[in-house]
Design an enzyme around this catalytic site. Structure first.
Site, PDB file in Angstrom:
ATOM      1  N   TYR A  76      25.171  -8.912 -10.521  1.00 51.93           N
ATOM      2  CA  TYR A  76      24.337  -7.991 -11.320  1.00 51.93           C
ATOM      3  C   TYR A  76      23.525  -8.777 -12.348  1.00 51.93           C
ATOM      4  O   TYR A  76      22.352  -8.516 -12.554  1.00 51.93           O
ATOM      5  CB  TYR A  76      25.226  -6.957 -12.029  1.00 51.93           C
ATOM      6  CG  TYR A  76      24.417  -5.847 -12.673  1.00 51.93           C
ATOM      7  CD1 TYR A  76      24.185  -4.655 -11.989  1.00 51.93           C
ATOM      8  CD2 TYR A  76      23.867  -6.001 -13.944  1.00 51.93           C
ATOM      9  CE1 TYR A  76      23.423  -3.645 -12.554  1.00 51.93           C
ATOM     10  CE2 TYR A  76      23.099  -5.001 -14.511  1.00 51.93           C
ATOM     11  CZ  TYR A  76      22.880  -3.819 -13.823  1.00 51.93           C
ATOM     12  OH  TYR A  76      22.129  -2.828 -14.385  1.00 51.93           O
ATOM     13  N   PHE A 128      -7.835  -0.454  -7.119  1.00 51.84           N
ATOM     14  CA  PHE A 128      -6.830  -0.200  -6.100  1.00 51.84           C
ATOM     15  C   PHE A 128      -6.072   1.055  -6.545  1.00 51.84           C
ATOM     16  O   PHE A 128      -5.867   1.265  -7.735  1.00 51.84           O
ATOM     17  CB  PHE A 128      -5.875  -1.389  -5.873  1.00 51.84           C
ATOM     18  CG  PHE A 128      -4.919  -1.050  -4.756  1.00 51.84           C
ATOM     19  CD1 PHE A 128      -5.375  -0.971  -3.449  1.00 51.84           C
ATOM     20  CD2 PHE A 128      -3.602  -0.694  -5.013  1.00 51.84           C
ATOM     21  CE1 PHE A 128      -4.532  -0.567  -2.421  1.00 51.84           C
ATOM     22  CE2 PHE A 128      -2.749  -0.295  -3.989  1.00 51.84           C
ATOM     23  CZ  PHE A 128      -3.222  -0.229  -2.691  1.00 51.84           C
ATOM     24  N   ARG A 386      -9.514   4.765   4.166  1.00 56.22           N
ATOM     25  CA  ARG A 386      -9.798   4.172   2.855  1.00 56.22           C
ATOM     26  C   ARG A 386     -11.181   4.653   2.456  1.00 56.22           C
ATOM     27  O   ARG A 386     -12.173   3.941   2.539  1.00 56.22           O
ATOM     28  CB  ARG A 386      -9.748   2.641   2.887  1.00 56.22           C
ATOM     29  CG  ARG A 386      -8.373   2.059   3.086  1.00 56.22           C
ATOM     30  CD  ARG A 386      -7.535   1.851   1.835  1.00 56.22           C
ATOM     31  NE  ARG A 386      -6.714   2.943   1.401  1.00 56.22           N
ATOM     32  CZ  ARG A 386      -5.568   2.808   0.738  1.00 56.22           C
ATOM     33  NH1 ARG A 386      -5.082   1.620   0.471  1.00 56.22           N
ATOM     34  NH2 ARG A 386      -4.904   3.846   0.307  1.00 56.22           N
ATOM     35  N   PHE A 452      -3.752  10.604  -0.699  1.00 52.72           N
ATOM     36  CA  PHE A 452      -3.865  10.119   0.678  1.00 52.72           C
ATOM     37  C   PHE A 452      -2.510   9.997   1.380  1.00 52.72           C
ATOM     38  O   PHE A 452      -2.421  10.103   2.591  1.00 52.72           O
ATOM     39  CB  PHE A 452      -4.606   8.778   0.729  1.00 52.72           C
ATOM     40  CG  PHE A 452      -3.971   7.700  -0.122  1.00 52.72           C
ATOM     41  CD1 PHE A 452      -4.230   7.629  -1.475  1.00 52.72           C
ATOM     42  CD2 PHE A 452      -3.112   6.778   0.442  1.00 52.72           C
ATOM     43  CE1 PHE A 452      -3.631   6.646  -2.257  1.00 52.72           C
ATOM     44  CE2 PHE A 452      -2.513   5.791  -0.325  1.00 52.72           C
ATOM     45  CZ  PHE A 452      -2.778   5.736  -1.686  1.00 52.72           C
TER      46      PHE A 452
HETATM   47  O1  PLI Z   1       2.698  -1.295  -2.530  1.00 52.39           O
HETATM   48  P1  PLI Z   1       3.127  -2.056  -3.766  1.00 52.39           P
HETATM   49  O2  PLI Z   1       3.619  -1.151  -4.826  1.00 52.39           O
HETATM   50  O3  PLI Z   1       4.065  -3.155  -3.501  1.00 52.39           O
HETATM   51  O4  PLI Z   1       1.815  -2.802  -4.337  1.00 52.39           O
HETATM   52  C1  PLI Z   1       0.727  -2.111  -4.826  1.00 52.39           C
HETATM   53  C2  PLI Z   1      -0.546  -2.872  -4.563  1.00 52.39           C
HETATM   54  C3  PLI Z   1      -1.148  -3.515  -5.588  1.00 52.39           C
HETATM   55  N1  PLI Z   1      -2.315  -4.196  -5.406  1.00 52.39           N
HETATM   56  C4  PLI Z   1      -2.916  -4.272  -4.198  1.00 52.39           C
HETATM   57  C5  PLI Z   1      -4.184  -5.019  -4.075  1.00 52.39           C
HETATM   58  C6  PLI Z   1      -2.343  -3.663  -3.111  1.00 52.39           C
HETATM   59  O5  PLI Z   1      -2.925  -3.778  -1.930  1.00 52.39           O
HETATM   60  C7  PLI Z   1      -1.112  -2.913  -3.274  1.00 52.39           C
HETATM   61  C8  PLI Z   1      -0.528  -2.214  -2.215  1.00 52.39           C
HETATM   62  N2  PLI Z   1      -1.179  -2.052  -1.084  1.00 52.39           N
HETATM   63  C9  PLI Z   1      -0.834  -1.313  -0.035  1.00 52.39           C
HETATM   64  C10 PLI Z   1       0.424  -0.523   0.024  1.00 52.39           C
HETATM   65  C11 PLI Z   1      -1.724  -1.318   1.097  1.00 52.39           C
HETATM   66  O6  PLI Z   1      -1.415  -0.696   2.112  1.00 52.39           O
HETATM   67  O7  PLI Z   1      -2.771  -1.970   0.993  1.00 52.39           O
END
Ligand code: PLI
Length: 460
Positions: A76, A128, A386, A452
């Site tokens: 932990y 994003f 997107r 989305f």
């Molecule tokens: O999905 P996470 O929470 O691990 O990360 C979020 C995230 C932050 N910044 C950028 C540029 C991303 O592309 C991003 C997550 N992207 C996803 C889930 C995607 O499908 O592009």
């Protein structure tokens, strides 16, 4: 051999285990997508043949990464695996202090809460979804300062992720530097189509922000892919390794949020990194509220060690050449079939221009959402919208109308073969042939946040 101008890319690995896939029929897929409200996020993955929804957490881990799953330390407090991760981040990225989180958005939440005050302005190179939402929930307003070329799917600027320093300067003059807690700089900008930032732009940004006392926070989710493009395209970098380029990129920034589920080749994990002790101290306080103790932050010890190994593997030049090479291969096939895609071909996927693909649909008829559903029906290939659905609503309730209305064919790392790429391109071409008969969608259920993911649609 004389006629071969460019040598093939190929993977620097071989397969040791495979995952069997279910093959579906077209009537099964028509039913499945209708049941899913024409939202590919709501499809059971069992009904998907080739899954291009995302490159997030869908990577294949290496034998070495699976190896540390057995040696990870599940204590932990003070897990040895945490120190291994911390050391890798310091060594390869150069950031001083590290807080692990269960994924990228958890790091964004913590960082936004610490740095953003109500009424602040947060400039960034294109939004994003989760990043902007956390900035808004913390009381900030995101302002897009990416160069105009990024909003034009056909513009072939080699660094469409660049920040327009003129736009940033206007914001600073209008609001004052005190209202700008940081510039949010994403490397290999996701929503622009996986487009890189140049080192020259970064240096200019560093000089400008230094003068005005503004931090740069680096969304480094796809930094290694960005480094590959710098190596290929930017003067003076062709002899440098990806590893060196990544370290240089990070050196111009003050801290980072990272979703390790992308470049770092794992299925779960993320972190926040920062060079400022005070911010680190606050982050360590907050992480215990939302994630877990500061030496595991919502991750198992084995996850942290797999990230450490994945970071090193992601910086291998041969890995990136094959990774981006595969995306390029798919993109070239799509171009051969005359499918309108965002150019230049990006790092983590092919982005099809749904406005150009389905010009008879208005943006309110959700062309990208429609196209993603049609592709699934044709072949079981799952892609992602997107466009207007992902863009969501402004804090005042109005819809954002993004210029880019795209379908993302996201390629997971080390997962699919060249033959899979052929099938994907052939399916896109089949849908393109019947494009004129395709009708749009209407939204019949809209969730409050990040719509989305769970929105539902019906055919018009
Ligand atoms: O999905 P996470 O929470 O691990 O990360 C979020 C995230 C932050 N910044 C950028 C540029 C991303 O592309 C991003 C997550 N992207 C996803 C889930 C995607 O499908 O592009």
């Amino acid at each position: 051999m004389k006629n071969i101008k460019k040598r093939s890319w190929a993977e620097p690995y071989k397969m040791k285990m495979v995952e069997l896939l279910k093959m579906t029929t077209k009537p099964q897929r028509i039913k499945a997508i209708k049941d899913a409200g024409y939202n590919t996020f709501l499809l059971p993955s069992e009904d998907v043949y080739i899954d291009l929804l995302t490159d997030s957490g869908t990577n294949s881990m290496s034998d070495r990464q699976w190896g540390v799953f057995m040696t990870g330390d599940e204590a932990y407090a003070g897990s040895k695996s945490y120190y291994i991760l911390e050391e890798a981040i310091k060594k390869y990225y150069g950031y001083k202090y590290v807080v692990p989180t269960h994924q990228g958005r958890a790091a964004e939440n913590i960082l936004s809460q610490i740095l953003i005050k109500k009424g602040d302005i947060v400039p960034g190179n294109m939004y994003f979804t989760t990043t902007r939402l956390h900035q808004e929930l913390a009381g900030g307003t995101f302002v897009d300062v990416i160069i105009d070329e990024a909003h034009d799917p056909l513009n072939e600027h080699p660094f469409k992720g660049n920040i327009d320093i003129g736009k940033l300067d206007k914001l600073v003059k209008k609001h004052g530097a005190k209202k700008i807690p940081y510039v949010c700089l994403a490397t290999n900008v996701n929503m622009a189509g996986g487009q890189p930032v140049s080192m020259a732009n970064l240096k200019e940004l560093r000089a400008y922000t230094k003068k005005h006392g503004i931090r740069i926070i680096h969304d480094m989710t796809r930094v290694a892919e960005n480094a590959y493009f710098i190596q290929q395209r930017e003067k003076g970098y062709d002899k440098k390794s990806i590893r060196e380029i990544v370290k240089e990129i990070c050196s111009y920034t003050d801290g980072a949020t990272m979703s390790a589920k992308k470049d770092a080749l794992v299925n779960i994990g993320g972190f926040m990194a920062i060079n400022d002790w005070d911010v680190f101290e606050e982050a360590r306080n907050l992480v215990v509220v939302y994630e877990g103790l500061h030496t595991y932050g919502g991750l198992a010890g084995r996850d942290m060690e797999a990230i450490a190994v994945g970071i090193a593997e992601s910086l291998d030049d041969n890995h990136q050449r094959a990774r981006v090479g595969q995306v390029e291969y798919l993109g070239q096939k799509m171009i051969e079939y005359n499918i309108p895609i965002v150019k230049p071909i990006g790092g983590h996927g092919i982005f099809v221009d749904a406005k150009a693909f389905l010009p008879h649909l208005t943006q309110d008829q959700f062309p990208a959402q429609t196209l993603a559903a049609e592709l699934y029906i044709d072949s079981g290939v799952r892609t992602m919208e997107r466009g207007i659905v992902s863009a969501g609503r402004k804090p005042n309730g109005e819809n954002y109308y993004p210029k880019l209305e795209l379908v993302r064919f996201t390629i997971p790392r080390r997962v699919y073969t060249q033959a899979h790429m052929d099938v994907i391109a052939e399916s896109a071409a089949a849908v393109y042939d019947k494009r004129k008969s395709i009708k749009g969608l209407k939204m019949v259920y809209e969730p409050k946040y990040l719509r989305f993911f769970q929105a539902r649609f019906q055919k018009l």
